[in-house]
Design an enzyme around this catalytic site. Structure first.
Site, PDB file in Angstrom:
ATOM      1  N   GLU A 196      -0.073   6.287  -0.138  1.00  0.00           N
ATOM      2  CA  GLU A 196       0.091   7.002  -1.410  1.00  0.00           C
ATOM      3  C   GLU A 196      -0.133   8.510  -1.289  1.00  0.00           C
ATOM      4  O   GLU A 196      -0.785   9.137  -2.123  1.00  0.00           O
ATOM      5  CB  GLU A 196      -0.800   6.371  -2.491  1.00  0.00           C
ATOM      6  CG  GLU A 196      -0.394   4.924  -2.776  1.00  0.00           C
ATOM      7  CD  GLU A 196      -1.253   4.228  -3.820  1.00  0.00           C
ATOM      8  OE1 GLU A 196      -2.266   4.802  -4.271  1.00  0.00           O
ATOM      9  OE2 GLU A 196      -0.901   3.090  -4.190  1.00  0.00           O
ATOM     10  N   GLU A 314       3.145  -2.341  -1.442  1.00  0.00           N
ATOM     11  CA  GLU A 314       1.976  -2.725  -2.237  1.00  0.00           C
ATOM     12  C   GLU A 314       2.386  -2.815  -3.698  1.00  0.00           C
ATOM     13  O   GLU A 314       3.017  -1.906  -4.227  1.00  0.00           O
ATOM     14  CB  GLU A 314       0.854  -1.692  -2.070  1.00  0.00           C
ATOM     15  CG  GLU A 314      -0.420  -2.019  -2.849  1.00  0.00           C
ATOM     16  CD  GLU A 314      -1.484  -0.936  -2.703  1.00  0.00           C
ATOM     17  OE1 GLU A 314      -1.767  -0.526  -1.560  1.00  0.00           O
ATOM     18  OE2 GLU A 314      -2.004  -0.475  -3.743  1.00  0.00           O
TER      19      GLU A 314
END
Length: 539
Positions: A196, A314
């Site tokens: 991220e 994810e």
């Protein structure tokens, strides 16, 4: 069994009978061409780094499920993974960019994560001991897991301003860790770079041109370390939220053949504390919004990086550990299975669920290790849905969602049907597009010939139809006692519970005459296998 199942369908459809809302329609599957293909091991689950004191909304639902301290000897854990007969596991998460590996010339002390006010995500850096890495790999081998490991992509960088980090990535610690892994013979399917850090990032971000430069370096390291190996791991990046400009820049900067997989994260239900989580899950318009991300990523890969493929690296539905009493209950399976179906249509090769265990969104309960409903949804998909995606059409209602794949490991087609309506009982005729086209094209036929073709048109089994009674297999999923937030899933009227020895229960279908209509009760899910469906794309 057919009589018992008929009684189950009658009981399950009582709410619809009282509601006086029954809808008839058809589902048409086109088995003549491939829409997309997934990986053989499409279903994936994550093991995260979060420690027990990771809390959101005054709740701390992670317990001892971290990579660092998960009880690998718990018998339920191994059996839950082994039931997949090769589950793909991604080791990674928010704290992975703060993980050091206790190997080589690491000069810092090797301590676990600790609360730290000014630390990234409120935690200090943490360290993975090689003894623990050895334990994890013994466990992965025992359970035949396929492993994706997320590397620390912030090591050596410095914070420039706010969440922006700059400077070259220091690869030394990761390289020592990879060397150790190879020396021990541990099988890693893929290495993922960072978590991220794309776009504006979550907590931290790195510019795409710098990230691409570092990936070129990592690719050289992997190629050198695995030179001559028959099982060189793939390189995955960036493991973050989709940002078109950033993703395009990354592909352009890294260049041809560097990145094997473009991974992105998906939390399309919003915050775990949102009181409207259930209404979002049951809203087809909200679920459809995810198609924008899937479609755009597919487009930029085709245009800028056709050597790569897409993964959902994810996805837990609701972020910040998931929604309490939602993400771990039956109602979440409407979202989860719909995501698997939608992602596969858009050429997603792998879909990693956050998490295998930990948080509110774990496939397994964080303290008892007992499977939550989504575990069984993922397991059914893994066992029944093959990698070839087919086109399916139904205009019955936007609340009835359908996905079709070639069956896994056998001839035929498997259909997933999701009924989001709380009052409509759908009674559907399943049709093969081959027969519809045949019936439409044939002209000047005799009455007897017309009758035969009409019969074929409404038969699932294509031109191989006969007068013999052929059977299909049906798996109807409902919540225990009709309570959407039940943590017990019911399969064909039977609650799914571990056996007395902790084994995963048998997931047995009921067999139904293939010519009979399909009944999908309100707020239920059905997976239907048609063993004799004629589908040239599945050959």
């Amino acid at each position: 069994m057919e009589l018992c199942f008929g009684w189950f369908l009658l009981v399950a459809s009582i709410p619809a009978i009282f509601a006086q809302d029954i809808s008839h329609g058809s589902i048409v599957v086109d088995g003549t061409m491939t829409v997309a293909q997934t990986d053989d091991n499409f279903v994936c689950a994550t093991i995260d780094w979060w420690p027990h004191d990771k809390c959101n909304y005054d709740q701390c639902p992670w317990h001892h499920t971290s990579v660092m301290n998960l009880n690998l000897s718990h018998p339920f854990l191994a059996k839950a993974i082994q039931a997949f007969n090769r589950l793909r596991i991604r080791v990674g998460g928010s704290l992975q960019d703060q993980v050091w590996y206790d190997v080589g010339n690491l000069k810092s002390p090797c301590h676990p994560f600790q609360k730290m006010k000014d630390g990234l995500f409120g935690f200090s850096k943490g360290c993975l001991h090689m003894e623990r890495w050895d334990e994890l790999n013994r466990f992965f081998k025992e359970t035949s897991a396929m492993v994706t490991f997320g590397l620390n992509a912030l090591h050596g960088r410095h914070k420039i301003k706010r969440s922006l980090w700059g400077g070259d990535w220091d690869s030394s610690n990761a390289q020592d860790f990879m060397k150790y892994t190879i020396s021990k013979g541990y099988q890693i399917d893929s290495w993922e770079f960072g978590n991220e850090l794309s776009g504006n990032g979550i907590g931290a971000h790195v510019h795409a041109d710098q990230y691409g430069k570092d990936l070129v370096n990592l690719r050289k390291i992997i190629d050198e370390l695995y030179k001559g190996s028959q099982s060189k791991p793939s390189l995955i990046a960036p493991g973050g939220f989709y940002d078109e400009e950033w993703f395009v820049k990354l592909l352009q900067t890294s260049g041809f053949g560097v990145i094997d997989v473009m991974s992105h994260h998906m939390y399309n239900l919003g915050a775990g504390v949102d009181p409207k989580l259930v209404s979002k899950i049951l809203n087809p318009d909200h679920l459809n919004k995810a198609a924008y991300t899937f479609g755009n990523l597919t487009h930029i890969i085709r245009r800028h990086g056709p050597w790569t493929s897409a993964w959902v690296g994810e996805s837990g539905g609701a972020y910040n550990s998931g929604g309490a009493h939602v993400s771990n209950t039956f109602v979440n399976s409407f979202w989860y299975l719909d995501q698997l179906g939608m992602a596969s249509k858009y050429h997603t090769k792998v879909y990693c669920r956050q998490t295998l265990i930990g948080g509110n969104y774990g496939l397994l309960n964080a303290t008892t290790f007992v499977p939550n409903p989504d575990y069984y949804s993922g397991l059914l998909w893994h066992r029944l849905m093959g990698k070839v995606v087919l086109n399916v059409e139904s205009h019955a209602s936007p609340f009835l969602r359908s996905y079709a794949h070639c069956s896994k490991g056998r001839a035929g087609v498997t259909l997933l049907v999701i009924n989001l309506s709380n009052q409509t009982n759908f009674i559907m005729n399943a049709q093969n597009s081959i027969n519809l086209k045949l019936a439409a094209n044939e002209q000047n036929i005799s009455r007897d010939s017309f009758t035969h073709n009409l019969k074929k048109t409404f038969s699932w089994v294509g031109t191989k139809a006969s007068d013999d009674a052929l059977l299909r297999e049906e798996y109807h999923l409902t919540p225990k006692d009709g309570y959407l937030r039940s943590q017990t899933m019911v399969l064909n009227g039977i609650p799914l519970e571990l056996t007395s020895t902790g084994d995963i229960p048998s997931l047995n279908p009921v067999r139904v005459n293939v010519k009979s209509p399909i009944t999908i009760s309100p707020l239920s899910i059905a997976v239907i296998v048609f063993p004799n469906f004629e589908a040239p794309a599945c050959r």
